[in-house]
Design an enzyme around this catalytic site. Structure first.
Site, PDB file in Angstrom:
ATOM      1  N   HIS A 152       0.002 -12.293   1.449  1.00 58.07           N
ATOM      2  CA  HIS A 152      -0.732 -11.308   0.662  1.00 58.07           C
ATOM      3  C   HIS A 152      -0.824 -11.726  -0.805  1.00 58.07           C
ATOM      4  O   HIS A 152       0.180 -11.775  -1.517  1.00 58.07           O
ATOM      5  CB  HIS A 152      -0.022  -9.951   0.754  1.00 58.07           C
ATOM      6  N   TYR A 155       0.825  -1.198   0.000  1.00 55.81           N
ATOM      7  CA  TYR A 155       0.000   0.000   0.000  1.00 55.81           C
ATOM      8  C   TYR A 155       0.867   1.260   0.000  1.00 55.81           C
ATOM      9  O   TYR A 155       1.414   1.665   1.030  1.00 55.81           O
ATOM     10  CB  TYR A 155      -0.935   0.016   1.209  1.00 55.81           C
TER      11      TYR A 155
END
Length: 336
Positions: free
Chosen positions: A142, A56
């Site tokens: 992830h 992110y």
């Protein structure tokens, strides 16, 4: 705000979790001040569960989240971050941007997929440095969709060792598809699945395998993407679904959902936020925010009651399959 225990870990997570992708400049820039204000608003509302990732904003989300939480009692909140993408300095970094990956930040680094045991350790060490923390509570694999075997045979055992050693309290997988988390639930001892977009008012693919597997094994889900990329906040032509323009049949279904909920005085986004709590394996719903106003709006929607008649009519209209679990009509009083 109410909290639930994550699987058999003893770790408590609040019913709403703060998703920190937005403060990593997802799609557009956010100032440091706005990012801090968003986290502060979440804290003031009783949210104590925060999710971030190196992906992110090329680490910006972790840096901002850590700065916003600095000075808070460490045992008072839960932080999850993710492994699988290492950030490597870009020799030409800073001349371009990262918008190809969805983040309005300079391209100072590039991502390298790495689900090796060493990659897990390096990723967590770098995350702790950016967060300014001595530990994270939850470590998630992830998006290992294209790296499933390495994630299962190398990354997962590394996370299991870290949990056994007490370095992290819970481990799991974060993804937006169902097949791989179902496999992890069958073949490993993960504690949690963070599932985005596949258990929503619009679609309930996770009811086939993921949720039953989790419930049977006493594991938990954190549900993200409850608004299906924004479609369930304001369905209209051009609205997005899975990060692309919604196909007409999907848009029509969302509009049908909206017509039902609004007949009962319930905004569609309110029903969408409440819906996942109907399943016993769901411990928390994760929503992203880039401003204090967005946080306060989400909390307001959670406090808005959804009458049982809404769920009944959605079933009658064929928008929810028979047997789909739905929340209680009136939310119980929050625990102290």
């Amino acid at each position: 705000m109410r909290a639930a225990t994550l699987g058999g870990t003893g770790l408590r997570v609040t019913e709403l979790a703060f998703g920190a992708a937005g403060i990593g400049n997802l799609y557009r820039p956010v100032t440091d001040e706005a990012a801090i204000a968003a986290v502060n608003a979440a804290w003031d509302a009783g949210i104590r569960t925060f999710d971030t990732a190196p992906h992110y904003g090329l680490g910006l989300s972790e840096c901002r989240l850590g700065a916003a939480l600095r000075g808070r009692p460490r045992d008072a909140y839960t932080v999850s971050t993710k492994v699988g993408r290492l950030l490597q300095p870009n020799p030409q970094g800073g001349r371009g941007d990262d918008l190809a990956h969805g983040f309005a930040v300079p391209d100072t680094h590039h991502r390298v997929w790495d689900f090796s045991a060493d990659g897990v350790l390096r990723s967590l060490e770098a995350s702790l440095d950016r967060l300014g923390l001595d530990r994270v509570d939850i470590a998630l694999l992830h998006d290992p969709d294209d790296h499933a075997e390495q994630a299962l045979t190398e990354a997962y055992p590394a996370l299991e060792r870290l949990r056994d050693e007490g370095v992290v309290k819970a481990i799991g997988i974060g993804t937006n598809q169902c097949a791989l988390p179902a496999r992890f639930l069958r073949e490993t001892d993960i504690d949690v699945v963070l599932l985005a977009g596949r258990y929503t008012l619009l679609e309930q693919e996770a009811l086939a395998e993921v949720l039953p597997e989790a419930a049977a094994g006493g594991r938990s889900l954190i549900i993200g993407g409850v608004f299906n990329s924004g479609l369930l906040t304001d369905p209209k032509p051009g609205a997005t679904y899975d990060y692309a323009p919604a196909p007409r049949p999907v848009l029509d279904r969302a509009l049908h959902l909206k017509s039902v909920t609004e007949r009962h005085g319930v905004p569609l986004r309110t029903a969408a936020l409440h819906f996942p709590f109907g399943h016993s394996a769901v411990a928390s719903v994760l929503t992203g925010a880039r401003s204090a106003g967005e946080v306060r709006d989400t909390v307001e929607q959670l406090r808005h009651p959804v009458p049982a008649a809404v769920w009944d009519e959605l079933r009658a209209e064929g928008l929810l399959a028979p047997g789909t679990p739905t929340p209680m009509a009136l939310r119980p009083k929050e625990s102290p």
